[in-house]
Design a protein around this motif. Structure first.
Motif, PDB file in Angstrom:
ATOM      1  N   ARG A  72      48.060  49.606  51.408  1.00  0.00           N
ATOM      2  CA  ARG A  72      47.651  48.708  50.318  1.00  0.00           C
ATOM      3  C   ARG A  72      48.343  49.080  49.011  1.00  0.00           C
ATOM      4  NH1 ARG A  72      41.903  46.275  49.039  1.00  0.00           N
ATOM      5  NH2 ARG A  72      41.868  46.253  46.791  1.00  0.00           N
TER       6      ARG A  72
ATOM      7  N   ARG B   4      43.454  34.855  45.266  1.00  0.00           N
ATOM      8  CA  ARG B   4      43.423  36.172  45.907  1.00  0.00           C
ATOM      9  C   ARG B   4      43.175  37.259  44.865  1.00  0.00           C
ATOM     10  NH1 ARG B   4      47.439  35.295  49.260  1.00  0.00           N
ATOM     11  NH2 ARG B   4      46.043  34.931  51.018  1.00  0.00           N
ATOM     12  N   GLN B   5      43.511  36.984  43.610  1.00  0.00           N
ATOM     13  CA  GLN B   5      43.334  37.958  42.537  1.00  0.00           C
ATOM     14  C   GLN B   5      41.886  37.928  42.015  1.00  0.00           C
ATOM     15  OE1 GLN B   5      45.437  36.696  38.859  1.00  0.00           O
ATOM     16  NE2 GLN B   5      45.615  34.687  39.826  1.00  0.00           N
TER      17      GLN B   5
ATOM     18  N   CYS C  69      50.888  39.285  39.625  1.00  0.00           N
ATOM     19  CA  CYS C  69      50.282  40.301  40.506  1.00  0.00           C
ATOM     20  C   CYS C  69      51.320  41.068  41.313  1.00  0.00           C
ATOM     21  CB  CYS C  69      49.285  39.641  41.458  1.00  0.00           C
ATOM     22  SG  CYS C  69      47.868  38.890  40.632  1.00  0.00           S
TER      23      CYS C  69
ATOM     24  N   ARG D 219      43.625  42.974  42.732  1.00  0.00           N
ATOM     25  CA  ARG D 219      42.755  42.485  43.805  1.00  0.00           C
ATOM     26  C   ARG D 219      41.287  42.629  43.420  1.00  0.00           C
ATOM     27  NH1 ARG D 219      44.711  41.296  48.819  1.00  0.00           N
ATOM     28  NH2 ARG D 219      46.857  41.888  49.314  1.00  0.00           N
TER      29      ARG D 219
END
Length: 757
Positions: A276, A593-594, A724, A286
């Motif tokens: 990750r 997704r953020q 991101c 995230r």
């Protein structure tokens, strides 16, 4: 080698699963058939088949299971509730758009063992570290290739395995690696030898070269050398230190001896890069990290259209499951189309079509249970109201009684607001978006005539955009507005507070008369026209008011429009058909997704002020304009998925990178294709982009199987906001068309972001 280890295998519930059970698979009230289920020795694969000999079998992995529901918690099991006790029933819910598996055990005890066992295995799969995931993947391949189940693999089985793994390898080279791994010279490999073979097979020269650049002795990276790599290549000097380098060693280095020397081996380095922290997505983005105290109108809000549908808009099934899946994906605005039911109970379906019907009260109960599973920020219930006054009163009663305090029914401080409340202030609340008579706090003494319905606006907007060749909306969608007026009941009207639906009369009228709690819905065609003709005014309007955009009425197949065009002018609720996979949902998933996947993303600061002069057509004219140069070196791919499952087929992969944003930023570049290698293709090609509004841009990586004769086949993708992206050597972990992970498929890239000079 057993990657699950002995502990999980010794669990009493898992033992029941491995011994096997006869469970009843239920598809409907009339389709209930017995199947024999058991957990295979790998501790991951569940196998089942008919009790009759000669029938085929089915398998699935616990990694595909999202949740286990106990009792009558699906529409199918509810339909057979009188026949089967709740404590014998359970539902396996899968990731993505795969249908549920509804099961009935012979006893409550057996059901309990399967429920607990599957949950334990799912948790184990979800909490694996990168090394465990890789071990599991290797174990899975060994199991698949070991056709005669003797725990060994001869060279013929290995050749078959290589085809299965998407690699067309030179047979002489493969035999050489096989012989090296076969230390006992037995002509076959056991699992540990197979692991050695796999490591030689997956030796990644491109990672080794990077490792060599920073390792003085070529064997290990000392903590100080790793720190240099993090600073120079990964651009992490501002937030990284020698202490962090040591943390990475402790976290990812498999060798205890290396750890004691405060060093990282090539194996550990590769595990870190695949982790990750080595991902293309900034780990801190995230998590929930944005300011959630600004007005609702300052956020993009994940929104669904015709949320009740699982399939197309003419004949598809209406289902509570569709609401559950949307909410679990972080959706914060769901749509409910309500019609008078025959027995006094309002129903939800796509009116004047062949879609099935579900009860409004069941939808509300589902919202109550699932609204805040993925996020505790507010949910907006967008009501498309086609009911008469009597059943509207029933709707109001269900909303009040079922949702209770969860439903926001009054102004937060009793005062008419000058701006909308924030997501933070509305945490844990469901808001009703619907028509309303008067203002929040007003008392309405009678039933009053309402304005034109949203469906009529949709019909009118779509009719305006039709060309001479287009069929009429009525031919495509049998629900175009027939009524000109509806009536509202006081009870339902009073439940609307901050999301009062009004007809849009133009930006000038909105500036001078509209209240912040008044909002309008726009069809995609109308919104596109406004964005093109008056982009800056649309941005200004959306700084104060909420907008909801919905797909045009001709999209009877539940296809989607590109949401980026609407985000570019600040529209918050850009509603998509969540049930339809593809580019548009990839973009939606990428944007949301953020920020912890909470369903709210703060708009860029230049879109939040009512006096903003930002225009998506002229991004360079805004204050703070700072274009960026994005350079992506596509180095290699790892274990890419097969497209054609035939044993001999091998893919010819290429990588396309697409930028979505303001019109000036829309761009795509692609690599050449690599013949016959989906296992470890190497491109080493650089793709370059200039991004003028990076705060709005999304970057999409897509892998395709090249085909000279026909359209390329989709293999995998990953989409994320430009803001991101982590620079440096990164892995892009690919997702399926459904948006679920394709472990361990990835791309290895080197990303550079710089100011445009």
């Amino acid at each position: 080698m057993d990657p699950e280890g002995s502990r999980i295998q010794d669990d009493s519930d898992v033992k029941v699963m491995m011994a096997g059970s006869t469970l009843r698979k239920v598809k409907s009230k009339s389709w209930k058939k017995q199947r024999h289920f058991r957990l295979l020795e790998d501790g991951v694969t569940i196998w089942y088949k008919s009790r009759w000999a000669g029938r085929g079998h089915t398998t699935f992995s616990v990694t595909e299971v999202d949740a286990v529901r106990e009792g009558h918690q699906s529409e199918v099991l509810l339909s057979v509730a009188e026949e089967f006790a709740a404590d014998a029933c359970f539902t396996l819910v899968f990731h993505g758009r795969q249908g549920n598996l509804d099961l009935v055990a012979e006893t409550a005890e057996e059901a309990g063992a399967w429920i607990r066992g599957v949950r334990k295995l799912v948790y184990k799969a979800q909490t694996m570290d990168e090394k465990e995931r890789l071990d599991q993947w290797v174990w899975d391949w060994f199991q698949r290739a070991d056709k005669n189940r003797d725990g060994k693999m001869n060279f013929k089985e290995v050749r078959t395995l290589l085809k299965m793994m998407n690699v067309d390898m030179n047979e002489e080279h493969a035999l050489h690696l096989f012989t090296m791994a076969d230390k006992a010279e037995s002509g076959s490999l056991e699992i540990q030898q197979f692991v050695h073979f796999y490591k030689m097979l997956t030796q990644r020269d491109e990672v080794w070269k990077v490792f060599q650049d920073y390792s003085e002795d070529g064997e290990m990276l000392m903590a100080s050398e790793l720190q240099n790599f993090l600073s120079i290549e990964q651009h992490e000097e501002g937030r990284r230190s020698s202490q962090h380098a040591q943390q990475l060693i402790d976290r990812y280095e498999p060798s205890e001896a290396a750890k004691k020397q405060r060093a990282m081996t090539l194996d550990g380095f590769q595990v870190y890069l695949c982790s990750r922290e080595g991902s293309v997505f900034k780990p801190e983005h995230r998590e929930l990290h944005q300011d959630m105290s600004q007005p609702l109108s300052h956020y993009f809000i994940s929104s669904s259209h015709n949320t009740y549908l699982l399939e197309d808009q003419l004949r598809g099934q209406s289902s509570l499951e569709a609401y559950i899946q949307a909410l679990k994906r972080g959706c914060r605005c769901v749509e409910v189309d309500c019609w008078d039911g025959s027995d006094g109970e309002p129903v939800v379906y796509h009116g004047h079509t062949w879609t099935s019907k579900i009860l409004f009260r069941d939808v509300v109960s589902t919202l109550k249970e699932y609204a805040f599973k993925a996020s505790d920020f507010p949910v907006i219930l967008s009501l498309e109201n086609h009911c008469g006054v009597e059943q509207q009163a029933v709707m109001a009663q269900h909303l009040s009684h079922i949702l209770g305090d969860t439903l926001l029914t009054a102004l937060l401080d009793g005062q008419i607001p000058q701006q909308l409340p924030s997501p933070q202030e509305l945490r844990g609340k469901i808001l009703l978006k619907a028509k309303k008579i008067g203002d929040p706090g007003d008392c309405v003494d009678e039933t009053l005539t309402d304005e034109v319905s949203d469906d009529e606006e949709m019909a009118n907007d779509d009719a305006e955009s039709l060309s001479a060749e287009d069929p009429s909306p009525a031919e495509c969608l049998p629900e175009t507005g027939k009524k000109s007026k509806s009536h509202l009941s006081r009870a339902l009207s009073d439940l609307v507070v901050y999301c009062k639906s009004v007809h849009f009369h133009g930006f000038e009228r909105a500036r001078s008369h509209a209240k912040c709690y008044e909002m309008s819905s726009f069809s995609e065609s109308k919104a596109k026209r406004l964005a093109k003709d008056a982009g800056t005014e649309f941005v200004q309007y959306n700084a104060r008011h909420l907008s909801r955009i919905y797909p045009g009425g001709l999209r009877t197949d539940s296809s989607n429009y590109n949401p980026q065009d609407m985000w570019n002018v600040g529209c918050q609720m850009v509603a998509l058909n969540f049930q339809t996979a593809g580019l548009e949902m990839d973009l939606n998933d990428g944007l949301f997704r953020q920020n912890g996947g909470c369903g709210f993303v703060l708009k860029p600061d230049f879109m939040r002020g009512g006096a903003t002069r930002f225009s998506p057509e002229r991004p360079g004219e805004r204050p703070g304009y700072g274009p960026r140069r994005l350079s992506i070196q596509v180095i290699s791919g790892q274990q890419l998925p097969k497209v054609n499952q035939k044993e001999g087929s091998i893919v010819d992969p290429l990588v396309r990178v697409e930028v979505y944003g303001v019109p000036q930023d829309q761009n795509r570049e692609e690599t050449s294709h690599i013949n016959n290698n989906g296992f470890n293709p190497v491109w080493n090609e650089t793709l370059n982009f200039v991004v003028h509004a990076p705060e709005l841009a999304l970057v999409r990586f897509e892998v395709e199987d090249h085909d000279k004769a026909s359209r390329n086949d989709f293999m995998g993708q990953f989409t994320l906001p430009f803001t991101c992206i982590q620079a440096g050597y990164r892995h892009v972990h690919l997702l399926s068309r459904d948006g679920t992970a394709i472990t361990p498929s990835s791309l290895f890239v080197n990303i550079s972001i710089s100011e445009l000079t």
